[in-house]
Design an enzyme around this catalytic site. Structure first.
Site, PDB file in Angstrom:
ATOM      1  CB  VAL A  79      58.670  18.503  71.675  1.00  0.00           C
ATOM      2  CG1 VAL A  79      59.736  17.627  72.300  1.00  0.00           C
ATOM      3  CG2 VAL A  79      57.432  17.694  71.343  1.00  0.00           C
ATOM      4  NE  ARG A  90      52.426  15.275  59.030  1.00  0.00           N
ATOM      5  CZ  ARG A  90      52.464  16.546  59.433  1.00  0.00           C
ATOM      6  NH1 ARG A  90      53.603  17.082  59.863  1.00  0.00           N
ATOM      7  NH2 ARG A  90      51.381  17.283  59.415  1.00  0.00           N
ATOM      8  CG  LEU A 122      62.082  20.001  67.957  1.00  0.00           C
ATOM      9  CD1 LEU A 122      63.053  19.442  68.998  1.00  0.00           C
ATOM     10  CD2 LEU A 122      62.317  19.348  66.602  1.00  0.00           C
ATOM     11  CG  HIS A 125      56.775  23.987  61.037  1.00  0.00           C
ATOM     12  ND1 HIS A 125      57.385  22.770  61.180  1.00  0.00           N
ATOM     13  CD2 HIS A 125      55.503  23.818  61.429  1.00  0.00           C
ATOM     14  CE1 HIS A 125      56.515  21.879  61.635  1.00  0.00           C
ATOM     15  NE2 HIS A 125      55.346  22.503  61.791  1.00  0.00           N
ATOM     16  N   GLY A 141      53.962  18.335  64.635  1.00  0.00           N
ATOM     17  CA  GLY A 141      54.743  18.325  63.397  1.00  0.00           C
ATOM     18  C   GLY A 141      56.110  18.869  63.757  1.00  0.00           C
ATOM     19  CG  PHE A 158      57.579  14.052  72.583  1.00  0.00           C
ATOM     20  CD1 PHE A 158      56.930  14.249  71.371  1.00  0.00           C
ATOM     21  CD2 PHE A 158      58.872  13.576  72.555  1.00  0.00           C
ATOM     22  CE1 PHE A 158      57.556  13.982  70.169  1.00  0.00           C
ATOM     23  CE2 PHE A 158      59.520  13.305  71.360  1.00  0.00           C
ATOM     24  CZ  PHE A 158      58.865  13.520  70.163  1.00  0.00           C
ATOM     25  CD  GLU A 184      57.276  27.003  72.635  1.00  0.00           C
ATOM     26  OE1 GLU A 184      56.362  27.122  73.485  1.00  0.00           O
ATOM     27  OE2 GLU A 184      57.142  27.327  71.452  1.00  0.00           O
TER      28      GLU A 184
HETATM   29  P1  ADP Z   1      51.345  21.454  66.821  1.00  0.00           P
HETATM   30  O1  ADP Z   1      52.360  20.956  65.850  1.00  0.00           O
HETATM   31  O2  ADP Z   1      50.069  20.656  66.811  1.00  0.00           O
HETATM   32  O3  ADP Z   1      51.145  22.958  66.802  1.00  0.00           O
HETATM   33  P2  ADP Z   1      52.579  21.892  69.399  1.00  0.00           P
HETATM   34  O4  ADP Z   1      53.701  22.758  68.978  1.00  0.00           O
HETATM   35  O5  ADP Z   1      51.489  22.494  70.217  1.00  0.00           O
HETATM   36  O6  ADP Z   1      51.962  21.086  68.197  1.00  0.00           O
HETATM   37  O7  ADP Z   1      53.189  20.660  70.201  1.00  0.00           O
HETATM   38  C1  ADP Z   1      52.359  19.677  70.737  1.00  0.00           C
HETATM   39  C2  ADP Z   1      53.225  18.597  71.330  1.00  0.00           C
HETATM   40  O8  ADP Z   1      54.100  19.169  72.311  1.00  0.00           O
HETATM   41  C3  ADP Z   1      52.417  17.568  72.103  1.00  0.00           C
HETATM   42  O9  ADP Z   1      51.994  16.533  71.272  1.00  0.00           O
HETATM   43  C4  ADP Z   1      53.432  17.066  73.091  1.00  0.00           C
HETATM   44  O10 ADP Z   1      54.096  15.958  72.521  1.00  0.00           O
HETATM   45  C5  ADP Z   1      54.434  18.170  73.251  1.00  0.00           C
HETATM   46  N1  ADP Z   1      54.446  18.726  74.611  1.00  0.00           N
HETATM   47  C6  ADP Z   1      53.665  19.693  75.116  1.00  0.00           C
HETATM   48  N2  ADP Z   1      53.954  19.904  76.429  1.00  0.00           N
HETATM   49  C7  ADP Z   1      54.955  19.046  76.764  1.00  0.00           C
HETATM   50  C8  ADP Z   1      55.700  18.771  77.934  1.00  0.00           C
HETATM   51  N3  ADP Z   1      55.472  19.424  79.061  1.00  0.00           N
HETATM   52  N4  ADP Z   1      56.649  17.817  77.872  1.00  0.00           N
HETATM   53  C9  ADP Z   1      56.887  17.137  76.740  1.00  0.00           C
HETATM   54  N5  ADP Z   1      56.228  17.360  75.595  1.00  0.00           N
HETATM   55  C10 ADP Z   1      55.273  18.300  75.586  1.00  0.00           C
END
Ligand code: ADP
Length: 396
Positions: free
Chosen positions: A331, A240, A208, A179, A211, A283, A333
């Site tokens: 998560v 994980r 968060l 990251h 990953g 989440f 954001e």
């Molecule tokens: P990646 O690591 O695949 O790039 P992202 O950064 O897109 O993942 O994050 C995806 C995760 O963000 C989802 O699995 C979900 O848990 C979380 N997420 C997305 N929107 C929300 C929300 N409104 N509230 C809580 N969690 C969220």
């Protein structure tokens, strides 16, 4: 300059055509199921979206279709492929050889190949993406931007594992971290947002998403991060485990009769939030289940938040203090309650979250006005960082 940013996976390819100078995104999209059957979603800015099953036998075919759409008379945003000045490729593992982004040539491709044992799923796909672009756009310069490069400033006491030293010299076993492009981007953006030079700031960045990793960024440089030799280390994540007693792997394989590969599969795909809750790795599902009284979903989130809180503390200890905490990715954001829970109890370090301001999903400072430490929410933008690095390297 127009830069095409490519993030190639084994059966997928994400792209974005952008002007790094103005931050303008001309189009973005995603090819999926490459080599299986094929699906392409192309989203040109202010134009109709193309979203259809389309034959994608390999990555070259996918790149060709992307270029067709970028120059298409209805879905297109440029008149000719020659308008694309450069391609920026996301590369997952750069080992110790790549400490920053580089212009891609055969020597660089060999270097990325040499890192395949460290990232057997990701680096081959990244090379396939580079080769496909070389075939289709042979005269366009390309740049590789590595997930690991930002962490190459971590000192030996941060990256060495206490294992026989020869595992490092002979087998490259050390903490690399991932990251990096995201941690780099959000920390620079945090400095801009609070109007202070990054050279004065000690930040803990919390990426968060599915990953998850934290990074202690002292005066603009990564000095520690939670992911290790592989992305399994550190925080518990969607599926994980994160850091566990290393002897659990041997114990599980003995009492359950699992092979090492099976144990690795459990740690990467069946653990984390999914394994703990039995509900989901997402989440949003966990929050809903917890609201409905599911105790294991609540426990999973408690564990996640507790581990992030402790990582912020350890980052502060590593830096001898802390000026700010950054939340980013899915998560980080989008989940104000998770952010609030993580920050609970960190007031002793001068970090006070403002519950009202924290309701945001946009870029913002969410600490109280008189909080000594600043808490940021910053949507990550790895594509922009890749495009900016590509432009910077090719301008010189
Ligand atoms: P990646 O690591 O695949 O790039 P992202 O950064 O897109 O993942 O994050 C995806 C995760 O963000 C989802 O699995 C979900 O848990 C979380 N997420 C997305 N929107 C929300 C929300 N409104 N509230 C809580 N969690 C969220």
């Amino acid at each position: 300059m127009k830069v095409l940013v490519i993030n190639a996976g084994s059966s997928s390819l994400k792209y974005q055509l952008m002007v790094p100078d103005t931050r303008e995104v001309l189009a973005k999209g995603l090819c999926e199921r490459i080599g299986i059957d094929g699906h392409l979603k192309h989203q040109p800015t202010d134009k109709d979206v193309f979203d259809a099953d389309i034959d994608l036998p390999n990555h070259e075919a996918a790149i060709k279709e992307v270029l067709n759409l970028l120059t298409h008379n209805h879905y297109g945003v440029i008149a000719d492929v020659s308008e694309i000045d450069a391609v920026g490729h996301r590369v997952v593992h750069g080992g110790e050889d790549f400490t920053q982004s580089v212009v891609i040539d055969e020597k660089v491709i060999k270097g990325i190949e040499d890192c395949i044992p460290l990232a057997p799923l990701h680096n081959p796909a990244n090379i396939t993406g580079i080769r496909a672009c070389q075939d289709v756009m042979p005269n366009t310069p390309m740049v590789g931007v590595f997930d690991t490069a930002f962490h190459q400033t971590i000192p030996p006491k941060g990256y060495m594992y206490a294992l026989p030293y020869r595992y490092y010299t002979e087998n490259k076993v050390r903490r690399y971290g991932f990251h990096g492009t995201s941690h780099d981007y959000v920390s620079k953006r945090a400095a801009e947002l609070c109007g202070r030079p990054i050279e004065e700031l000690r930040l803990v960045s919390c990426h968060l998403g599915n990953g998850a990793s934290t990074c202690a960024i002292q005066y603009g440089k990564s000095i520690d991060t939670s992911m290790g030799l592989t992305p399994t280390d550190g925080l518990p994540m969607g599926t994980r485990s994160g850091a566990i007693d290393p002897s659990i792997t041997e114990y599980i394989s003995r009492v359950r009769g699992y092979s090492p590969e099976r144990v690795a599969g459990v740690l990467n795909k069946e653990s984390g939030m999914l394994g703990l809750s039995g509900v989901s790795s997402d989440f949003r599902d966990l929050e809903k289940a917890a609201e409905e009284g599911n105790e294991r979903a609540e426990l999973a989130m408690d564990i996640f938040c507790y581990k992030v809180t402790k990582r912020i503390g350890s980052g502060a200890a590593a830096m001898g203090g802390i000026d700010g905490v950054i939340f980013t990715a899915g998560v980080g954001e989008n989940a104000p309650t998770i952010r609030e829970k993580i920050m609970e109890g960190l007031e002793f370090m001068g970090l006070y979250i403002d519950k009202e301001k924290n309701k945001t999903r946009d870029e913002a400072i969410v600490s109280t006005d008189d909080s000594p430490g600043i808490i940021f929410v910053i949507p990550t933008n790895e594509e922009l960082m890749i495009a900016l690095d590509t432009e910077r390297l090719l301008k010189d």
